[in-house]
Motif scaffolding. Sequence first.
Motif, mmCIF file in Angstrom:
data_model
loop_
_atom_site.group_PDB
_atom_site.id
_atom_site.type_symbol
_atom_site.label_atom_id
_atom_site.label_comp_id
_atom_site.label_asym_id
_atom_site.label_seq_id
_atom_site.Cartn_x
_atom_site.Cartn_y
_atom_site.Cartn_z
ATOM 1 N N TYR A 16 0.802 -1.218 0.000
ATOM 2 C CA TYR A 16 0.000 0.000 0.000
ATOM 3 C C TYR A 16 0.835 1.267 0.000
ATOM 4 N N GLU A 18 4.539 3.480 -1.200
ATOM 5 C CA GLU A 18 5.685 3.548 -2.084
ATOM 6 C C GLU A 18 6.942 3.188 -1.315
ATOM 7 N N PRO A 48 -3.875 -0.176 -4.322
ATOM 8 C CA PRO A 48 -3.357 0.265 -5.624
ATOM 9 C C PRO A 48 -3.778 -0.652 -6.771
ATOM 10 N N THR A 49 -3.882 -1.938 -6.476
ATOM 11 C CA THR A 49 -4.274 -2.879 -7.530
ATOM 12 C C THR A 49 -5.710 -2.625 -7.970
ATOM 13 N N VAL A 68 -9.287 7.244 -5.204
ATOM 14 C CA VAL A 68 -8.127 7.690 -4.431
ATOM 15 C C VAL A 68 -8.356 9.032 -3.759
ATOM 16 N N MET A 96 -1.433 4.083 -9.569
ATOM 17 C CA MET A 96 -0.955 3.228 -8.479
ATOM 18 C C MET A 96 -0.119 4.028 -7.493
ATOM 19 N N ASN A 97 0.799 4.831 -8.033
ATOM 20 C CA ASN A 97 1.633 5.634 -7.141
ATOM 21 C C ASN A 97 0.816 6.690 -6.409
ATOM 22 N N ALA A 99 -2.277 6.315 -5.440
ATOM 23 C CA ALA A 99 -2.967 5.611 -4.353
ATOM 24 C C ALA A 99 -2.012 5.395 -3.181
ATOM 25 N N LYS A 100 -0.780 4.996 -3.508
ATOM 26 C CA LYS A 100 0.202 4.758 -2.448
ATOM 27 C C LYS A 100 0.560 6.056 -1.735
#
Lengths: 113, 138
Positions: A16, A18, A48-49, A68, A96-97, A99-100
Amino acid sequence: MDAQKVDMYLMAHSKYFEGHNIAMLRDAMINADDSKMIMVQSVSLKDPTMAIILSLIVGNLGIDRFIVGDIGMGIAKLLTCGGLGIWYIVDWFLIMNRAKEVNYNNVITAITY
Amino acid sequence: MMSAGIHKSKLFYLYTILLLIVGAAWLVWSYTAEAGQSICLFRHITGWPCPSCGSTRSILFLLDGQYRAALYANPLGYVSAVGMLVGAGWAAFDTIAGRQSMYRAYYHLEGRLRSNPVLLIFILLPVIILWIWKLMHT
């Protein structure tokens, strides 16, 4: 907080966050009071997925951005039909980044407030 | 999205202006294009229109003064048009006055919506209703 508990949390939730934020997160958690652990556990983390799956399927409708928490961007994306299709594709790489990053910000906020 | 070295507020205005320019260019291109070009991937793949399909036509109708046709093509055209005008005006005001009121207002509003996800219903429900209406009238 107890270093072992912190490490367990980070191991369980490594996907979850970075990579470069994990070290800072660990420091912040270890330096925080034990009572903050409950706050940290209660932070709802964005997967992120799931975000990238949504981005691929319904990214045109801005749903990935809504998930997000980027409401304004989500609306803009919706109104522009995925930014004329371009933003739709760009977000496949960004979401994805994002979300992280959001997860990291939310946990840090939970620790420091 | 952050780039190292550029302040978040400057990025905000940069993206706003970029979005406005791309939007304006798209409108100009659509106006001069022969037939209506649908760039909606959703429509290409599924054959069904997405909630904002027709909004380009709607804005072009608005520029032509045909308010009814604009509403019928897609009510969201009004939202986009207002959004573009407000965005451009507010960004210009902030740039000239040297303030960051739009940036602050945007993130304040977004913060409120994030902490109160239920409020999203007021945004998403009209969109869904519009979409269902649009799907039924294809």
